[in-house]
Design a protein around this motif. Structure first.
Motif, PDB file in Angstrom:
ATOM      1  N   GLU A   1       0.825  -1.212   0.000  1.00 29.49           N
ATOM      2  CA  GLU A   1       0.000   0.000   0.000  1.00 29.49           C
ATOM      3  C   GLU A   1       0.856   1.257   0.000  1.00 29.49           C
ATOM      4  O   GLU A   1       0.607   2.192  -0.781  1.00 29.49           O
ATOM      5  CB  GLU A   1      -0.926  -0.004   1.218  1.00 29.49           C
ATOM      6  N   GLU A   2       1.872   1.305   0.855  1.00 30.41           N
ATOM      7  CA  GLU A   2       2.706   2.505   0.965  1.00 30.41           C
ATOM      8  C   GLU A   2       3.459   2.785  -0.327  1.00 30.41           C
ATOM      9  O   GLU A   2       3.608   3.941  -0.731  1.00 30.41           O
ATOM     10  CB  GLU A   2       3.685   2.358   2.137  1.00 30.41           C
TER      11      GLU A   2
ATOM     12  N   PHE B   1       1.302   7.317  -6.542  1.00 32.93           N
ATOM     13  CA  PHE B   1       0.081   8.079  -6.808  1.00 32.93           C
ATOM     14  C   PHE B   1      -0.140   9.072  -5.663  1.00 32.93           C
ATOM     15  O   PHE B   1      -1.114   8.939  -4.887  1.00 32.93           O
ATOM     16  CB  PHE B   1      -1.116   7.133  -6.951  1.00 32.93           C
ATOM     17  N   PRO B   2       0.740  10.051  -5.528  1.00 33.50           N
ATOM     18  CA  PRO B   2       0.661  10.979  -4.376  1.00 33.50           C
ATOM     19  C   PRO B   2      -0.625  11.790  -4.326  1.00 33.50           C
ATOM     20  O   PRO B   2      -1.034  12.245  -3.253  1.00 33.50           O
ATOM     21  CB  PRO B   2       1.881  11.881  -4.578  1.00 33.50           C
ATOM     22  N   LYS B   3      -1.267  12.002  -5.467  1.00 33.01           N
ATOM     23  CA  LYS B   3      -2.520  12.763  -5.490  1.00 33.01           C
ATOM     24  C   LYS B   3      -3.742  11.878  -5.203  1.00 33.01           C
ATOM     25  O   LYS B   3      -4.864  12.383  -5.124  1.00 33.01           O
ATOM     26  CB  LYS B   3      -2.697  13.450  -6.842  1.00 33.01           C
ATOM     27  N   ASP B   4      -3.502  10.576  -5.094  1.00 35.57           N
ATOM     28  CA  ASP B   4      -4.621   9.642  -4.914  1.00 35.57           C
ATOM     29  C   ASP B   4      -4.424   8.775  -3.672  1.00 35.57           C
ATOM     30  O   ASP B   4      -4.826   7.611  -3.653  1.00 35.57           O
ATOM     31  CB  ASP B   4      -4.749   8.743  -6.150  1.00 35.57           C
TER      32      ASP B   4
ATOM     33  N   LYS C   1      -5.870   8.877  -0.735  1.00 32.85           N
ATOM     34  CA  LYS C   1      -7.134   8.448  -0.156  1.00 32.85           C
ATOM     35  C   LYS C   1      -7.767   7.317  -0.975  1.00 32.85           C
ATOM     36  O   LYS C   1      -8.358   6.381  -0.420  1.00 32.85           O
ATOM     37  CB  LYS C   1      -8.105   9.623  -0.069  1.00 32.85           C
ATOM     38  N   ALA C   2      -7.622   7.399  -2.296  1.00 35.59           N
ATOM     39  CA  ALA C   2      -8.174   6.362  -3.169  1.00 35.59           C
ATOM     40  C   ALA C   2      -7.469   5.029  -2.931  1.00 35.59           C
ATOM     41  O   ALA C   2      -8.108   3.971  -2.872  1.00 35.59           O
ATOM     42  CB  ALA C   2      -8.043   6.775  -4.631  1.00 35.59           C
ATOM     43  N   VAL C   3      -6.140   5.073  -2.791  1.00 27.84           N
ATOM     44  CA  VAL C   3      -5.375   3.851  -2.515  1.00 27.84           C
ATOM     45  C   VAL C   3      -5.819   3.249  -1.182  1.00 27.84           C
ATOM     46  O   VAL C   3      -6.011   2.031  -1.056  1.00 27.84           O
ATOM     47  CB  VAL C   3      -3.862   4.137  -2.510  1.00 27.84           C
ATOM     48  N   GLU C   4      -5.997   4.103  -0.185  1.00 23.80           N
ATOM     49  CA  GLU C   4      -6.432   3.620   1.135  1.00 23.80           C
ATOM     50  C   GLU C   4      -7.806   2.954   1.052  1.00 23.80           C
ATOM     51  O   GLU C   4      -8.042   1.906   1.667  1.00 23.80           O
ATOM     52  CB  GLU C   4      -6.465   4.779   2.130  1.00 23.80           C
ATOM     53  N   LYS C   5      -8.714   3.562   0.287  1.00 31.16           N
ATOM     54  CA  LYS C   5     -10.049   2.985   0.126  1.00 31.16           C
ATOM     55  C   LYS C   5      -9.970   1.612  -0.551  1.00 31.16           C
ATOM     56  O   LYS C   5     -10.658   0.668  -0.149  1.00 31.16           O
ATOM     57  CB  LYS C   5     -10.935   3.913  -0.711  1.00 31.16           C
ATOM     58  N   PHE C   6      -9.125   1.508  -1.570  1.00 33.41           N
ATOM     59  CA  PHE C   6      -9.014   0.234  -2.286  1.00 33.41           C
ATOM     60  C   PHE C   6      -8.425  -0.852  -1.386  1.00 33.41           C
ATOM     61  O   PHE C   6      -8.884  -1.997  -1.401  1.00 33.41           O
ATOM     62  CB  PHE C   6      -8.176   0.394  -3.552  1.00 33.41           C
TER      63      PHE C   6
ATOM     64  N   LEU D   1      -4.542   4.366 -12.133  1.00 30.78           N
ATOM     65  CA  LEU D   1      -4.768   3.673 -10.863  1.00 30.78           C
ATOM     66  C   LEU D   1      -5.855   2.606 -11.012  1.00 30.78           C
ATOM     67  O   LEU D   1      -5.777   1.539 -10.395  1.00 30.78           O
ATOM     68  CB  LEU D   1      -5.141   4.674  -9.772  1.00 30.78           C
ATOM     69  N   GLN D   2      -6.835   2.890 -11.840  1.00 32.39           N
ATOM     70  CA  GLN D   2      -7.874   1.893 -12.077  1.00 32.39           C
ATOM     71  C   GLN D   2      -7.313   0.636 -12.735  1.00 32.39           C
ATOM     72  O   GLN D   2      -7.763  -0.484 -12.450  1.00 32.39           O
ATOM     73  CB  GLN D   2      -8.991   2.490 -12.939  1.00 32.39           C
TER      74      GLN D   2
END
Length: 613
Positions: free
Chosen positions: A172-173, A179-182, A184-189, A250-251
């Motif tokens: 995750e990290e 994807f520094p701008k995303d 929150k999206a990574v955390e959600k996934f 990211l998708q």
């Protein structure tokens, strides 16, 4: 009086439940696992295990079960049943056992037919416990580099490269850094991944409890109060990705394990599970994928059973009461009848119901309903490449390479699969490159100075259908020219990233859906079996698509039971064994896993205490 009756009933019910879950002998125990012995390198000795040809004399007497197909699903079911002291015969149509886990050697290069890497094999994980039990501790694994996958999106100057790392927190990290701008999206996934992995067991439970109960729980909505998994399994990967982020790159990361179905039509939960599978590490069998059937075969033989090849089953025998009681095996010009009270098919829903059952059984509505639950999967095309050179000389490693022409996977796949036969080879939108020689540490001394690569992409069976009635290796010049158009374009794409490949290439062979059908028995060349679409993952279908069938004593194993891939097929084998035995072997595995973890905790505590002294 009524209180006494109730107490008697309750004690009887409680005793029955306890006996059902805990009262019968377990096929699994910690004592059967022993330190691995030296690897068998003598090919003749290996062939005696993996290539034992079918004859009447080699069929054990008084069989308890017959398994059709020696893929990991069939072998798992066979070994689990065998470990209860039962005689099991596995019949394989190819000339060696293993299905997608078999390997072959050409011109001194070794290739794996379908296993590219496995996850969830960290110490005392459920998957590792299962593997240790099936092989009694004899199968060894090499852990791959932490950087296990590279994803490249786009071509030439516009391409973007992303690296995927293993690690409980590192995966995750590392993605957040890319994807520094995303963030929150990574955390959600990853939260979504965690829920998917934690609650998948409930989906398996649907196939083990009575079907009427499963349908009641689903249609009443009670299961949704217990877990969100039942809703997520039928939600498309695209819908979930769109709800998390608008970043198309990211998708792609959320659904890059392609298996023939665009994200819009695939289950978000299954896609999340595929990535989560490698979170705690990516692994490869030491000695190659054939080590899996090699050691499982020995376990089956230990209990009086056998695994025989060149044994094409051409009919499942069904009596006048609609119960399966055996199979016929084509041997030369005659059919050899083999009988057993349990028949397990690991050759897929379509082969089983549309080819092996008697015609009068095939047309029954209950059989047709089972067939209509699923759709045939897409075919695979693989290129096996052998290079004169070490991994250092070629610049390769255990890391896999995934290439995509752009970041709109739905549109990409829709466009490609709608193409005509002549256009398809020049418009391939995605592929994967994997390097088995770089993953297996024994390859350096088993095949010194040689390296191997496998390229994989998905194709339509219809593009190759005109040659379906021809014989393998004799399909004609037009077939060879056509499949080489695919191969040349894919190899050229790989050479963009590995420039030394072209001058070092000394061997190349191409497997099409027809090849997969011939060697693997894959229906329409679909290595991932029935299509992994949203329809098959609808909760109603999940509950109804079980290991038992409308034909008494006939059971289904493998990828068509739960999900695709090696792990999916293995769990299909466990579910099949549980159903055939009438015993939930998963409880035995979970109890053993807890026992092993407690033992490990005691060992660690003792070691810590010793250091303090």
């Amino acid at each position: 009086m009524w209180l006494l009756v109730f107490l008697v009933w309750f004690l009887g019910w409680a005793g029955g439940v306890y006996w059902y879950f805990f009262g019968r002998p377990s096929p699994f125990s910690e004592h059967c696992v022993r330190p691995p012995g030296p690897m068998e390198l003598d090919q003749k000795k290996r062939d005696k295990v993996l290539k034992q040809g079918f004859t009447r004399e080699k069929v054990p007497q008084n069989l308890d079960a017959i398994v059709i197909g020696s893929g990991i699903g069939g072998m798992t079911a066979a070994a689990t049943i065998a470990k209860l002291g039962k005689k099991v015969l596995v019949l394989e149509q190819h000339d060696q056992a293993g299905g997608c886990c078999h390997t072959f050697i050409e011109k001194g290069f070794e290739f794996d037919a379908g296993l590219h890497y496995i996850g969830q094999l960290h110490e005392n994980s459920l998957f590792r416990v299962v593997m240790d039990q099936l092989t009694e501790g004899q199968l060894q694994f090499a852990e791959l580099k932490q950087h296990f996958d590279t994803i490249v999106i786009g071509t030439e100057e516009e391409s973007r490269k992303y690296t995927i790392y293993t690690g409980k927190t590192e995966m995750e990290e590392h993605l957040k850094k890319q994807f520094p701008k995303d963030v929150k999206a990574v955390e959600k996934f990853f939260k979504f991944m965690k829920i998917s992995a934690r609650d998948t067991q409930y989906l398996a439970a649907l196939k083990l409890i009575p079907q009427w109960l499963a349908m009641f729980l689903l249609r009443s909505g009670l299961v949704n109060l217990w877990s969100s998994t039942f809703r997520l399994i039928g939600t498309s990967a695209t819908a979930v990705a769109d709800s998390i982020t608008s970043n198309k790159d990211l998708q792609i990361i959320m659904a890059y394990f392609f298996y023939g179905v665009p994200p819009r039509d695939s289950s978000s939960l299954i896609n999340a599970l595929l990535l989560h599978h490698y979170k705690r590490g990516a692994y490869f069998p030491k000695g190659g994928a054939s080590e899996i059937p090699f050691h499982i075969t020995k376990v089956i033989q230990k209990y009086g059973g056998n695994v025989l090849v060149r044994a094409p089953v051409n009919r499942i025998l069904v009596d006048s009461n609609g119960a399966a009681y055996g199979v016929t095996v084509r041997k030369g010009q005659e059919d050899v009848e083999v009988r057993a009270p349990i028949i397990i098919s690991n050759c897929g829903i379509f082969n089983t119901f549309k080819r092996l059952l008697p015609p009068e059984i095939q047309v029954k509505p209950e059989i047709q309903n089972r067939v209509e639950m699923m759709k045939p999967g897409r075919g695979s095309l693989l290129i096996f490449c052998g290079f004169d050179g070490t991994e250092e000389e070629l610049g390769i490693s255990s890391t896999n390479l995934w290439l995509f022409k752009n970041n709109d996977m739905d549109a990409m796949m829709d466009e490609f699969f709608s193409l005509g036969k002549d256009e398809a080879p020049d418009n391939i939108p995605m592929m994967m490159c994997t390097f088995p020689s770089a993953k297996d540490p024994t390859s350096k001394f088993r095949h010194p100075g040689k390296s191997s690569m496998i390229i994989l992409t998905m194709v339509n069976y219809e593009w190759f259908e005109e040659w379906k009635d021809t014989t393998v290796k004799r399909r004609g010049d037009d077939y060879m020219e056509y499949k080489m158009r695919f191969a040349n374009n894919l190899f050229d794409w790989a050479c963009v990233h590995y420039p030394k490949f072209r001058e070092r290439l000394v061997f190349q062979e191409v497997a099409t859906p027809l090849t997969n059908n011939h060697y693997l028995g894959a229906y329409r060349g679909a290595m991932y079996s029935a299509e992994q679409n949203l329809k098959r993952y609808h909760v109603d279908v999940m509950a109804k698509n079980r290991c038992d069938t409308p034909v008494k004593n006939l059971f289904i194993s493998g990828q068509d039971v739960f999900s695709c891939g090696i792990a999916g097929a293995l769990h299909g084998g466990l579910l099949c064994a549980a159903t055939a035995l009438g015993q939930i072997v998963h409880v035995d595995l979970l109890l053993l896993k807890k026992k092993l973890k407690r033992r490990k905790a005691r060992e660690m505590a003792a070691l810590a205490q010793k250091k303090l002294q």
